[in-house]
Design an enzyme around this catalytic site. Structure first.
Site, PDB file in Angstrom:
ATOM      1  CB  SER A  42      -1.251   0.266   0.710  1.00 30.27           C
ATOM      2  OG  SER A  42      -2.178   0.790   1.291  1.00 30.27           O
ATOM      3  CG  ASP A 158      -4.006  -1.976   0.583  1.00 34.80           C
ATOM      4  OD1 ASP A 158      -3.405  -2.575   1.348  1.00 34.80           O
ATOM      5  OD2 ASP A 158      -3.780  -0.280   0.509  1.00 34.80           O
TER       6      ASP A 158
END
Length: 274
Positions: A42, A158
């Protein structure tokens, strides 16, 4: 002459809390710890790519300026028709492109692996060659917030869903010594039971889940040095608090390194080829 050992740095997810990574990296440089490999999930992939391309200082200057895009980034993110997400994330990528000329993993000076989640088959997907920009987009694609991205015909979101702090990826890259920065450590919460609100409950619940995943992964792939900045009171959307987050990341990394002199000396000795 002995073989030089490779040091890997794993940068975890955490949205705006990822600014603490900048402080951690500054402290590592101050201690003259050379980073040979980087993995990121991320925001960790975003910061890792900037560091690997030599553009982290420019990014720090950008977020520290009064007119920084990142101060009100949530207001500037481009909305999309809400079929898969609320926003598509193009504006975040524009920031990276404005600061760095790197477009592929091969353009980076330090090898990088980004982590994303194949949502259809619940699989961890590592990216370390080819299209860097698409890999970053996939790694930061917070479910429901930023649009998912296709990687090799697999729909990805993510990477924090499968590996919030990707230490395993460092070992896959050939790291001998690993340093991890976990931004989900549940320290220094300033809340009491009386002043929680619904946003606090949702935010903290997400952190608890992600921290638990990270701690379980550490039992399998334990980092030699674990840094967990005490930033529990910060939200994932606190992009306007970059200076505080950078300073906390810096001070906590210094504290951890000073308290781990034996491991630190081991790193220094192992990285000295003579």
């Amino acid at each position: 002459m002995k073989k030089k050992q490779k040091i890997g740095l794993a940068l975890g997810g955490g949205a705006a809390r990822g600014f603490a990574h900048i402080g951690a990296i500054k402290a590592l440089e101050e201690f003259e710890i050379p980073i040979d490999l980087i993995s990121g999930t991320s925001i960790g992939s975003f910061i890792g790519a900037l560091y690997s391309s030599g553009n982290l200082e420019e990014f720090e200057k950008e977020i520290s300026s009064k007119n920084s895009f990142m101060r009100d980034v949530l207001l500037k993110l481009d909305p999309t028709f809400p079929k898969l997400s609320l926003m598509n994330g193009n504006e975040v990528i524009k920031i990276f492109k404005s600061l760095s000329s790197a477009r592929t993993f091969e353009d980076l000076s330090i090898p990088l692996t980004t982590v994303t989640t194949g949502i259809e088959k619940n699989e961890k997907i590592e990216c370390n060659d080819g299209d860097l920009i698409n890999a970053i987009r996939a790694s930061i694609a917070i479910p429901g917030v930023l649009s998912p991205v296709y990687i090799n015909q697999r729909l990805c979101v993510d990477g924090g869903l499968v590996d919030p702090v990707p230490v395993e990826s460092l070992y896959n890259m050939g790291a001998d010594i690993t340093i991890a920065v976990n931004l989900y450590g549940l320290f220094s919460s300033k809340h009491s039971q009386e002043n929680y609100n619904i946003i606090d409950i949702v935010d903290r619940s997400a952190k608890i889940i992600l921290n638990n995943i990270a701690q379980l992964s550490f039992k399998i792939h334990s980092p030699d040095i674990l840094i967990e900045p005490p930033i529990d009171e910060f939200k994932g959307w606190d992009f306007h608090k970059s200076s505080d987050l950078i300073e906390i990341g810096y001070q906590e990394t210094k504290r951890v390194l000073n308290n781990n002199q034996e491991t630190l000396m081991k790193i220094i000795n192992l990285t000295d080829p003579y």
